[in-house]
Scaffold this active site. Structure first.
Site, PDB file in Angstrom:
ATOM      1  N   CYS A  86      40.676 -23.293 -79.630  1.00 33.71           N
ATOM      2  CA  CYS A  86      41.029 -22.577 -78.399  1.00 33.71           C
ATOM      3  C   CYS A  86      40.140 -21.351 -78.236  1.00 33.71           C
ATOM      4  O   CYS A  86      39.871 -20.623 -79.194  1.00 33.71           O
ATOM      5  CB  CYS A  86      42.494 -22.164 -78.455  1.00 33.71           C
ATOM      6  SG  CYS A  86      43.043 -21.171 -77.051  1.00 33.71           S
ATOM      7  N   CYS A  89      41.319 -16.599 -78.074  1.00 35.70           N
ATOM      8  CA  CYS A  89      40.928 -15.451 -78.902  1.00 35.70           C
ATOM      9  C   CYS A  89      40.033 -15.952 -80.028  1.00 35.70           C
ATOM     10  O   CYS A  89      40.302 -16.995 -80.621  1.00 35.70           O
ATOM     11  CB  CYS A  89      42.133 -14.687 -79.437  1.00 35.70           C
ATOM     12  SG  CYS A  89      43.460 -15.685 -80.107  1.00 35.70           S
ATOM     13  N   CYS A 168      51.210 -19.869 -78.626  1.00 39.49           N
ATOM     14  CA  CYS A 168      50.180 -18.830 -78.514  1.00 39.49           C
ATOM     15  C   CYS A 168      50.816 -17.509 -78.901  1.00 39.49           C
ATOM     16  O   CYS A 168      51.776 -17.066 -78.260  1.00 39.49           O
ATOM     17  CB  CYS A 168      49.611 -18.743 -77.097  1.00 39.49           C
ATOM     18  SG  CYS A 168      48.348 -17.441 -76.946  1.00 39.49           S
ATOM     19  N   GLN A 276      47.360  -4.478 -65.756  1.00 37.20           N
ATOM     20  CA  GLN A 276      46.763  -4.440 -67.086  1.00 37.20           C
ATOM     21  C   GLN A 276      47.552  -5.350 -68.018  1.00 37.20           C
ATOM     22  O   GLN A 276      48.785  -5.349 -68.021  1.00 37.20           O
ATOM     23  CB  GLN A 276      46.736  -3.011 -67.625  1.00 37.20           C
ATOM     24  CG  GLN A 276      45.842  -2.068 -66.840  1.00 37.20           C
ATOM     25  CD  GLN A 276      44.358  -2.361 -67.010  1.00 37.20           C
ATOM     26  OE1 GLN A 276      43.964  -3.189 -67.827  1.00 37.20           O
ATOM     27  NE2 GLN A 276      43.525  -1.676 -66.235  1.00 37.20           N
ATOM     28  N   ASN A 310      48.002   2.250 -60.691  1.00 36.01           N
ATOM     29  CA  ASN A 310      48.270   2.387 -62.123  1.00 36.01           C
ATOM     30  C   ASN A 310      47.904   3.775 -62.649  1.00 36.01           C
ATOM     31  O   ASN A 310      48.645   4.362 -63.447  1.00 36.01           O
ATOM     32  CB  ASN A 310      47.495   1.314 -62.885  1.00 36.01           C
ATOM     33  CG  ASN A 310      47.869   1.213 -64.342  1.00 36.01           C
ATOM     34  OD1 ASN A 310      49.040   1.035 -64.671  1.00 36.01           O
ATOM     35  ND2 ASN A 310      46.896   1.315 -65.231  1.00 36.01           N
ATOM     36  N   CYS A 400      35.819  -2.393 -68.148  1.00 35.31           N
ATOM     37  CA  CYS A 400      36.162  -3.663 -68.800  1.00 35.31           C
ATOM     38  C   CYS A 400      34.912  -4.451 -69.169  1.00 35.31           C
ATOM     39  O   CYS A 400      35.012  -5.611 -69.580  1.00 35.31           O
ATOM     40  CB  CYS A 400      37.086  -4.498 -67.916  1.00 35.31           C
ATOM     41  SG  CYS A 400      36.368  -4.962 -66.323  1.00 35.31           S
TER      42      CYS A 400
END
Length: 444
Positions: A86, A89, A168, A276, A310, A400
């Site tokens: 996967c 991550c 997950c 976020q 935010n 980001c």
């Protein structure tokens, strides 16, 4: 889709790993110091591995680890049974404390190599929850006829394929522990071949699933979705077309929001809105950004790419006035509603495409003391080149993507006379190679 095999030598080879790439793969040079670079998934610096080639190009090769002959002392056993397949991550095999060290290194390398700048101070890395943190995401859905089953999950490392997930651990448990049930739900539907994705998002009091469907759902399928939602305490939204087509299936009223207790603020959102991903890190990030901005009660602050508010609404609790600008008109509408809901009349919001010329707009002609910005991956160079930057005593840039931050930092420092006071990484996406960061600029 059949897995094709390109015609090149896939014979496994032994090699030493010298570095970690920006996307979390080990770096090796097969023919010594001057050899061709190979990026090897699942390998760490200092290791000796056996790797199998997976792709070949003119400038570099790619491979995957099949055996670790000499392990790094920083290697740990991945928690997830799907690690290595996967793509959700890719750093679970690296000790958590070293993951953020690697991300700091990526940030500093980008600032120096792309922006030709170095911060006066490297900020301590900001970290939050590392497991069960992901409150927003998108699962791919695919009916695989050869396996006679429906897969729900993130993409594999080979993005042509969907990972067959049983769990997950980075996704919030309400979702991450129910992936097999989600797959079984879709498998039992008449329209299982017409559902390409399921998005999830969680507020403080509700979890919502948005089902994208390419054909109208049958009454039987809708009933199955309602029963699933009731059994697992989910809200279900349907998306037959674009973003504007999203509508609730059950229940009709869904309280999607999250709270920021330090500023007595609550932000409501819709199921496909940007929020976020990591709730605990988000609260730390807001406090960190406001402290670095050195926000004072008499300040007027410009908040670019403000989203739902935010940063804007916590700023409104802190400064005299704040102006938020955002390209998504829907988010701007929600930001205004959030300001009203929280009793904040010192926050103004404008909808504007910040990649286009804004020099004649009302908000651009206002005067400000400080600037906070949180742009998308493409960065903020278009709007920075239009702003009268001399007015800003301080700029805090939340990023980001370290590459676009580095480019923009180079512009501010090398062309506009700012100093890069400090910069540091923030671990918004633990166990992934994603680098979130923050930088502080001050006029020289």
């Amino acid at each position: 889709m059949a897995r094709s095999r390109n015609r090149f030598d896939r014979t496994p080879f032994q090699t030493a790993i010298t570095d970690l790439s920006h996307d979390g793969r080990g770096v090796a040079r097969r023919d010594g110091e001057g050899g061709k670079v190979t990026f090897i998934s699942g390998a760490l610096p200092g290791e000796v591995v056996v790797a199998e080639p997976t792709a070949r190009s003119r400038h570099f090769d790619e491979a995957k680890t099949v055996e670790v002959l000499q392990a790094s002392p920083q290697r740990v056993a991945p928690r997830c049974p799907h690690f290595g397949v996967c793509a959700g991550c890719v750093l679970q095999h690296l000790e958590e404390s070293q993951q953020i060290v690697a991300k700091q290194r990526v940030l500093m390398d980008n600032l120096e190599r792309i922006g030709h700048v170095t911060p006066q101070t490297v900020l301590p890395a900001l970290v939050g929850d590392t497991w069960g943190y992901r409150r927003k995401g998108r699962f791919s859905v695919r009916r695989v006829e050869k396996k006679d089953k429906t897969l729900v999950g993130f993409r594999e490392l080979d993005p042509r394929f969907v990972a067959d997930l049983s769990v997950c651990y980075t996704v919030i448990p309400q979702i991450g522990e129910k992936i097999p049930q989600l797959a079984a739900l879709v498998e039992g539907m008449d329209g299982k071949r017409d559902i390409p994705q399921i998005e999830f998002i969680a507020g403080d009091d509700a979890v919502a699933l948005t089902i994208r469907h390419l054909q109208p759902l049958s009454a039987r399928d809708e009933q199955a979705l309602v029963e699933f939602a009731q059994a697992h305490d989910f809200a279900i939204f349907l998306q037959p077309g674009g973003v504007d087509s999203v509508h609730p299936l059950w229940p009709q009223e869904v309280p999607l929001s999250f709270r920021l207790p330090k500023w007595d603020v609550e932000l409501a959102f819709r199921p496909l809105d940007f929020i976020q991903v990591n709730a605990s890190l988000n609260q730390k990030m807001i406090a960190h950004a406001l402290a670095l901005l050195d926000a004072k009660p008499d300040d007027r602050v410009l908040d670019l790419f403000c989203g739902l508010g935010n940063f804007t609404l916590p700023l409104a609790r802190t400064v005299r006035e704040v102006v938020g600008v955002e390209g998504d008109a829907g988010l701007v509408a929600r930001a205004r509603e959030n300001a009203q809901r929280n009793g904040l009349d010192n926050a103004q919001f404008y909808a504007a495409d910040l990649t286009q010329d804004q020099r004649q707009t009302a908000w651009m002609r206002q005067g400000f003391d400080k600037l906070l910005l949180d742009p998308p991956r493409s960065g903020a160079i278009d709007v920075l080149q239009q702003l009268p930057l001399k007015q800003f005593k301080r700029i805090v840039y939340v990023s980001c993507h370290p590459g676009s931050l580095a480019r923009d930092a180079g512009y501010l420092v090398n062309e506009q006379g700012f100093s890069l006071l400090s910069a540091g990484a923030m671990d918004m996406f633990p166990h992934t190679a994603h680098v979130e960061s923050i930088a502080v600029f001050e006029k020289r």
